[in-house]
Design a protein around this motif. Structure first.
Motif, PDB file in Angstrom:
ATOM      1  N   GLN A  94     -21.944  51.297  30.119  1.00  0.00           N
ATOM      2  CA  GLN A  94     -21.620  52.529  30.849  1.00  0.00           C
ATOM      3  C   GLN A  94     -20.826  53.525  30.006  1.00  0.00           C
ATOM      4  O   GLN A  94     -20.578  54.644  30.434  1.00  0.00           O
ATOM      5  CB  GLN A  94     -20.809  52.183  32.098  1.00  0.00           C
ATOM      6  N   ARG A  95     -20.443  53.087  28.813  1.00  0.00           N
ATOM      7  CA  ARG A  95     -19.581  53.914  27.971  1.00  0.00           C
ATOM      8  C   ARG A  95     -20.389  55.040  27.320  1.00  0.00           C
ATOM      9  O   ARG A  95     -21.379  54.791  26.643  1.00  0.00           O
ATOM     10  CB  ARG A  95     -18.947  53.051  26.895  1.00  0.00           C
ATOM     11  N   PRO A  96     -19.988  56.295  27.499  1.00  0.00           N
ATOM     12  CA  PRO A  96     -20.707  57.394  26.849  1.00  0.00           C
ATOM     13  C   PRO A  96     -20.461  57.409  25.348  1.00  0.00           C
ATOM     14  O   PRO A  96     -19.325  57.233  24.894  1.00  0.00           O
ATOM     15  CB  PRO A  96     -20.117  58.648  27.511  1.00  0.00           C
ATOM     16  N   VAL A 122     -10.483  56.430  30.372  1.00  0.00           N
ATOM     17  CA  VAL A 122     -10.634  56.462  28.918  1.00  0.00           C
ATOM     18  C   VAL A 122     -11.974  55.804  28.601  1.00  0.00           C
ATOM     19  O   VAL A 122     -12.284  54.720  29.107  1.00  0.00           O
ATOM     20  CB  VAL A 122      -9.485  55.712  28.226  1.00  0.00           C
ATOM     21  N   ALA A 123     -12.793  56.460  27.785  1.00  0.00           N
ATOM     22  CA  ALA A 123     -14.145  55.971  27.529  1.00  0.00           C
ATOM     23  C   ALA A 123     -14.149  54.539  27.025  1.00  0.00           C
ATOM     24  O   ALA A 123     -15.012  53.736  27.403  1.00  0.00           O
ATOM     25  CB  ALA A 123     -14.854  56.887  26.531  1.00  0.00           C
ATOM     26  N   ALA A 124     -13.198  54.180  26.182  1.00  0.00           N
ATOM     27  CA  ALA A 124     -13.148  52.836  25.616  1.00  0.00           C
ATOM     28  C   ALA A 124     -12.941  51.763  26.682  1.00  0.00           C
ATOM     29  O   ALA A 124     -13.264  50.592  26.446  1.00  0.00           O
ATOM     30  CB  ALA A 124     -12.042  52.748  24.564  1.00  0.00           C
ATOM     31  N   ASP A 125     -12.423  52.147  27.851  1.00  0.00           N
ATOM     32  CA  ASP A 125     -12.173  51.183  28.917  1.00  0.00           C
ATOM     33  C   ASP A 125     -13.420  50.891  29.744  1.00  0.00           C
ATOM     34  O   ASP A 125     -13.424  49.936  30.536  1.00  0.00           O
ATOM     35  CB  ASP A 125     -11.066  51.696  29.847  1.00  0.00           C
ATOM     36  N   LEU A 126     -14.462  51.710  29.606  1.00  0.00           N
ATOM     37  CA  LEU A 126     -15.679  51.492  30.370  1.00  0.00           C
ATOM     38  C   LEU A 126     -16.490  50.346  29.769  1.00  0.00           C
ATOM     39  O   LEU A 126     -16.456  50.141  28.550  1.00  0.00           O
ATOM     40  CB  LEU A 126     -16.536  52.762  30.390  1.00  0.00           C
ATOM     41  N   PRO A 127     -17.235  49.594  30.595  1.00  0.00           N
ATOM     42  CA  PRO A 127     -18.115  48.561  30.049  1.00  0.00           C
ATOM     43  C   PRO A 127     -19.088  49.180  29.048  1.00  0.00           C
ATOM     44  O   PRO A 127     -19.478  50.346  29.183  1.00  0.00           O
ATOM     45  CB  PRO A 127     -18.859  48.045  31.283  1.00  0.00           C
ATOM     46  N   GLU A 128     -19.467  48.398  28.046  1.00  0.00           N
ATOM     47  CA  GLU A 128     -20.284  48.939  26.959  1.00  0.00           C
ATOM     48  C   GLU A 128     -21.534  49.641  27.460  1.00  0.00           C
ATOM     49  O   GLU A 128     -21.919  50.687  26.947  1.00  0.00           O
ATOM     50  CB  GLU A 128     -20.657  47.814  25.992  1.00  0.00           C
ATOM     51  N   THR A 166     -22.036  69.299  20.185  1.00  0.00           N
ATOM     52  CA  THR A 166     -21.878  67.879  20.494  1.00  0.00           C
ATOM     53  C   THR A 166     -23.082  67.415  21.298  1.00  0.00           C
ATOM     54  O   THR A 166     -23.828  68.224  21.857  1.00  0.00           O
ATOM     55  CB  THR A 166     -20.603  67.631  21.315  1.00  0.00           C
ATOM     56  N   ARG A 167     -23.251  66.109  21.356  1.00  0.00           N
ATOM     57  CA  ARG A 167     -24.376  65.562  22.129  1.00  0.00           C
ATOM     58  C   ARG A 167     -24.036  64.148  22.574  1.00  0.00           C
ATOM     59  O   ARG A 167     -23.222  63.462  21.962  1.00  0.00           O
ATOM     60  CB  ARG A 167     -25.657  65.553  21.293  1.00  0.00           C
ATOM     61  N   LEU A 168     -24.698  63.707  23.651  1.00  0.00           N
ATOM     62  CA  LEU A 168     -24.640  62.323  24.065  1.00  0.00           C
ATOM     63  C   LEU A 168     -25.744  61.578  23.331  1.00  0.00           C
ATOM     64  O   LEU A 168     -26.912  61.962  23.399  1.00  0.00           O
ATOM     65  CB  LEU A 168     -24.838  62.208  25.573  1.00  0.00           C
TER      66      LEU A 168
END
Length: 275
Positions: free
Chosen positions: A234-236, A226-232, A272-274
């Motif tokens: 590394q979070r997309p 889950v994206a929210a679980d990644l360190p800030e 969409t975009r990163l």
């Protein structure tokens, strides 16, 4: 089923000069990292927008299994060109389940009348549009009024990139298996399988994983988070074009002109975009 030449993505838009100005003028909306599933595969990274407003139990189960590491290392065990890409079974074949009980069907949901969705088509018996990036179908306003109910019925449209829950013959047998659409199949799968999300980044993963039933050399989900679980750091951070914006209206109008009477909701992809 042939692949739509109007499968809209940012890479496609970027190749078209008239549409570059649309992107520049567009308003962008961040997607909630609590409802983004990051899937790192042998074919690259895919990010999926999950829709708990359409399938709360399915999304809760997927988050649980991702956080427990159940999906890590599982194969794309059944891949049919122009149809589906299946994975998520702990035994890497159809019929495998997690240790948790099966889920009840979430084939459709009643959304509050004030739900912020973008209607794209309207007919006497049904409408189509987007809930976030997710293509959806709904009953018509007239039918909702006839039923005298306060909310309207909606369900996911199985367009390319849409994610659903696999199941057995029993409609209430979804468990851990998930699938992604490699083609469009609204008539065969709509209101038959729980739709829970839509791939928003790395859609090419769906179209390039090895095909077969099973594939001779299956690709693998190396890690699912889950994206929210990644360190800030590394979070997309994923953004979508605001579907209520003039830029998106221009996009819809362009595709409708080009497709004419053949237009369907699956001819459009919310850009969409990163960030």
């Amino acid at each position: 089923m042939k692949k739509s030449a109007l499968w809209l993505s940012l890479s496609l838009l970027a190749s078209c000069a008239p549409m570059q100005s649309v992107q520049t003028q567009a308003q962008w909306v961040p997607l909630d990292p609590q409802n983004l599933l990051v899937i790192d595969t042998t074919k690259g990274r895919m990010i999926v927008e999950m829709r708990p407003d359409l399938a709360p139990n399915a999304v809760q189960r997927i988050k649980l299994l991702a956080r427990e590491g159940v999906y890590n290392g599982l194969q794309f065990h059944r891949v049919i060109d122009l149809f589906v890409v299946q994975t998520g079974n702990p035994n890497n074949k159809d019929g495998g389940t997690s240790t948790y009980p099966n889920l009840e069907a979430e084939f459709s949901v009643r959304l509050p009348d004030k739900t912020p969705w973008r209607q794209v088509t309207q007919t006497s018996d049904g409408n189509a549009g987007f809930l976030g990036t997710m293509p959806i179908l709904t009953v018509s306003a007239k039918e909702t009024q006839r039923r005298n109910v306060p909310n309207f019925q909606a369900w996911g449209a199985y367009c390319p990139g849409v994610a659903g829950m696999g199941r057995g013959e029993d409609v209430n047998s979804a468990n851990s298996e998930i699938f992604f659409m490699r083609g469009a199949s609204s008539f065969r799968l709509g209101l038959q399988y729980t739709a829970w999300g839509n791939a928003v980044i790395g859609r090419e993963v769906i179209t390039t994983v090895a095909a077969g039933e099973p594939p001779a050399n299956p690709d693998v989900m190396q890690r699912v988070q889950v994206a929210a679980d990644l360190p800030e750091g590394q979070r997309p951070n994923v953004e979508m074009m605001d579907t209520q914006s003039p830029a998106f209206a221009q996009l819809i109008a362009k595709v409708k002109r080009e497709k004419g009477a053949d237009f369907s909701i699956c001819d459009v992809q919310v850009p969409t975009r990163l960030k």
